[in-house]
Motif scaffolding. Structure first.
Motif, mmCIF file in Angstrom:
data_model
loop_
_atom_site.group_PDB
_atom_site.id
_atom_site.type_symbol
_atom_site.label_atom_id
_atom_site.label_comp_id
_atom_site.label_asym_id
_atom_site.label_seq_id
_atom_site.Cartn_x
_atom_site.Cartn_y
_atom_site.Cartn_z
ATOM 1 N N SER A 112 0.818 -1.218 0.000
ATOM 2 C CA SER A 112 0.000 0.000 0.000
ATOM 3 C C SER A 112 0.849 1.265 0.000
ATOM 4 O O SER A 112 0.352 2.348 -0.290
ATOM 5 C CB SER A 112 -0.927 0.025 1.224
ATOM 6 O OG SER A 112 -0.184 -0.080 2.425
ATOM 7 N N GLU A 113 2.156 1.127 0.316
ATOM 8 C CA GLU A 113 3.000 2.321 0.378
ATOM 9 C C GLU A 113 4.477 1.989 0.137
ATOM 10 O O GLU A 113 5.339 2.322 0.945
ATOM 11 C CB GLU A 113 2.824 3.029 1.714
ATOM 12 C CG GLU A 113 2.845 2.112 2.921
ATOM 13 C CD GLU A 113 2.287 2.794 4.158
ATOM 14 O OE1 GLU A 113 3.082 3.415 4.873
ATOM 15 O OE2 GLU A 113 1.066 2.701 4.393
ATOM 16 N N VAL B 14 -1.392 3.965 -1.734
ATOM 17 C CA VAL B 14 -2.289 4.610 -0.773
ATOM 18 C C VAL B 14 -1.515 5.626 0.069
ATOM 19 O O VAL B 14 -1.969 6.741 0.303
ATOM 20 C CB VAL B 14 -2.958 3.569 0.141
ATOM 21 C CG1 VAL B 14 -3.873 4.253 1.152
ATOM 22 C CG2 VAL B 14 -3.742 2.561 -0.689
ATOM 23 N N ASN B 15 -0.343 5.220 0.528
ATOM 24 C CA ASN B 15 0.584 6.123 1.223
ATOM 25 C C ASN B 15 -0.024 6.841 2.423
ATOM 26 O O ASN B 15 -0.217 8.062 2.427
ATOM 27 C CB ASN B 15 1.165 7.152 0.246
ATOM 28 C CG ASN B 15 1.918 6.491 -0.899
ATOM 29 O OD1 ASN B 15 2.537 5.441 -0.718
ATOM 30 N ND2 ASN B 15 1.862 7.081 -2.070
ATOM 31 N N TYR B 16 -0.306 6.055 3.462
ATOM 32 C CA TYR B 16 -0.772 6.642 4.714
ATOM 33 C C TYR B 16 0.327 7.524 5.310
ATOM 34 O O TYR B 16 1.513 7.311 5.067
ATOM 35 C CB TYR B 16 -1.137 5.539 5.715
ATOM 36 C CG TYR B 16 -2.403 4.808 5.365
ATOM 37 C CD1 TYR B 16 -3.655 5.364 5.621
ATOM 38 C CD2 TYR B 16 -2.353 3.545 4.763
ATOM 39 C CE1 TYR B 16 -4.827 4.688 5.302
ATOM 40 C CE2 TYR B 16 -3.508 2.869 4.431
ATOM 41 C CZ TYR B 16 -4.743 3.441 4.698
ATOM 42 O OH TYR B 16 -5.891 2.770 4.367
ATOM 43 N N LYS C 1 -6.576 12.726 8.275
ATOM 44 C CA LYS C 1 -5.833 12.636 7.017
ATOM 45 C C LYS C 1 -5.690 11.193 6.549
ATOM 46 O O LYS C 1 -5.661 10.916 5.339
ATOM 47 C CB LYS C 1 -4.445 13.267 7.168
ATOM 48 C CG LYS C 1 -4.454 14.779 7.266
ATOM 49 C CD LYS C 1 -3.036 15.329 7.303
ATOM 50 C CE LYS C 1 -3.037 16.850 7.336
ATOM 51 N NZ LYS C 1 -1.647 17.391 7.363
ATOM 52 N N ASN C 2 -5.577 10.249 7.492
ATOM 53 C CA ASN C 2 -5.463 8.836 7.133
ATOM 54 C C ASN C 2 -6.829 8.187 6.933
ATOM 55 O O ASN C 2 -7.005 7.350 6.037
ATOM 56 C CB ASN C 2 -4.671 8.081 8.209
ATOM 57 C CG ASN C 2 -3.177 8.299 8.081
ATOM 58 O OD1 ASN C 2 -2.661 8.509 6.988
ATOM 59 N ND2 ASN C 2 -2.474 8.249 9.205
ATOM 60 N N LYS D 11 -8.163 8.294 3.540
ATOM 61 C CA LYS D 11 -7.510 7.439 2.557
ATOM 62 C C LYS D 11 -8.089 6.016 2.549
ATOM 63 O O LYS D 11 -7.871 5.249 1.598
ATOM 64 C CB LYS D 11 -6.005 7.352 2.842
ATOM 65 C CG LYS D 11 -5.236 8.644 2.556
ATOM 66 C CD LYS D 11 -3.760 8.482 2.917
ATOM 67 C CE LYS D 11 -2.959 9.717 2.548
ATOM 68 N NZ LYS D 11 -2.754 9.833 1.084
ATOM 69 N N ARG E 298 -10.437 4.684 -0.479
ATOM 70 C CA ARG E 298 -9.645 4.421 -1.701
ATOM 71 C C ARG E 298 -8.846 3.131 -1.549
ATOM 72 O O ARG E 298 -8.749 2.337 -2.484
ATOM 73 C CB ARG E 298 -8.705 5.587 -1.988
ATOM 74 C CG ARG E 298 -7.814 5.376 -3.216
ATOM 75 C CD ARG E 298 -7.073 6.647 -3.576
ATOM 76 N NE ARG E 298 -6.165 6.416 -4.695
ATOM 77 C CZ ARG E 298 -4.879 6.111 -4.551
ATOM 78 N NH1 ARG E 298 -4.355 6.019 -3.325
ATOM 79 N NH2 ARG E 298 -4.119 5.901 -5.601
ATOM 80 N N HIS E 299 -8.299 2.914 -0.356
ATOM 81 C CA HIS E 299 -7.540 1.691 -0.088
ATOM 82 C C HIS E 299 -8.435 0.464 -0.283
ATOM 83 O O HIS E 299 -8.056 -0.510 -0.951
ATOM 84 C CB HIS E 299 -6.999 1.728 1.346
ATOM 85 C CG HIS E 299 -6.009 0.664 1.654
ATOM 86 N ND1 HIS E 299 -5.428 0.496 2.902
ATOM 87 C CD2 HIS E 299 -5.486 -0.339 0.879
ATOM 88 C CE1 HIS E 299 -4.598 -0.514 2.873
ATOM 89 N NE2 HIS E 299 -4.623 -1.057 1.666
#
Length: 247
Positions: free
Chosen positions: A40-41, A62-64, A74-75, A78, A81-82
């Motif tokens: 994911s990142e 995804v880049n948490y 902010k997370n 996300k 989408r993840h």
């Protein structure tokens, strides 16, 4: 067999990443298997361990924000989408089994998507760390999250859990690459020599560790023919993806 491993990244040195490389390489060495590692990142970083060239990597980007809690707005924003990207990827690959490796956001939504695919959850830490939060009268709010985690875990087809002593042995084995039973005395100071001998014998029987030489006393970490591999087979048999092997 198509096998998907879900993990946040494979560019940082760590026990989960090392264990994944061992398992994935072993499975990918069989031409009948197609092994996928979905991150994911990964951020286009190079993997920190060697992976078989047959393994297919896909990063979802995804880049948490790792410096923030997963519950930070902010997370949280996300997460939809993840979920969507994981669903789309699994629909495209159509794997026979999905293994969730890291203990991050996907742990909590994977059992509820693509429900026809068997799911396996690995725990690379001792569940004993949860005991203080579960005690009657514990005031920490974390106990309520653990109740939710319990519900989620029941939705997996199989859970792979180590006890704290097994986790310590594997951690030492992964770091040192090879080790002797005498090197475990400090990490397993709560066990008597007889108990340590029994633990080593049990882990050898389970296939988690093997001697470098037959009847030798220097060991290395191995995931060939171990509990995880047997669990994957059991899940596939139960879901009728493969015929029972014992028949």
């Amino acid at each position: 067999m198509k096998i998907v491993f879900l993990i946040d990244q494979v560019y940082r040195h760590g026990g989960i990443e090392r264990v994944l490389s061992i398992k994935a390489n072993y499975l990918a060495s069989n031409s009948k298997n197609s092994v996928y590692i979905i991150t994911s990142e990964q951020n286009k970083n190079k993997a920190c361990y060697h992976f078989n060239s047959n393994i297919i990597f896909k990063d979802l980007g995804v880049n948490y924000h790792r410096n923030l809690s997963y519950f930070h707005p902010k997370n949280v924003l996300k997460i939809p989408r993840h979920i969507r990207l994981v669903k789309q990827t699994l629909n495209k690959i159509k794997p026979d089994v999905v293994v969730v490796c890291s203990h991050s956001v996907d742990t909590y939504f994977v059992p509820f998507i693509n429900k026809s695919i068997p799911k396996v959850k690995e725990f690379h830490f001792s569940k004993s760390i949860e005991v203080p939060y579960r005690k009657k009268g514990a005031k920490s709010k974390k106990k309520y999250f653990l109740y939710f985690a319990d519900y989620v875990e029941k939705k997996y087809n199989k859970l792979i859990v180590l006890n704290k002593d097994e986790a310590k042995v594997l951690n030492i084995g992964i770091k040192k690459q090879k080790f002797k039973a005498s090197e475990l005395s400090e990490a397993l100071d709560g066990l008597t020599p007889r108990q340590r001998t029994h633990l080593i014998a049990k882990m050898k029987e389970s296939g988690f560790i093997r001697p470098l030489k037959e009847s030798g006393r220097t060991y290395y970490v191995s995931f060939m023919n171990n509990f995880l591999m047997r669990s994957l087979i059991q899940v596939l048999e139960k879901e009728n993806f493969i015929p029972p092997i014992n028949q």
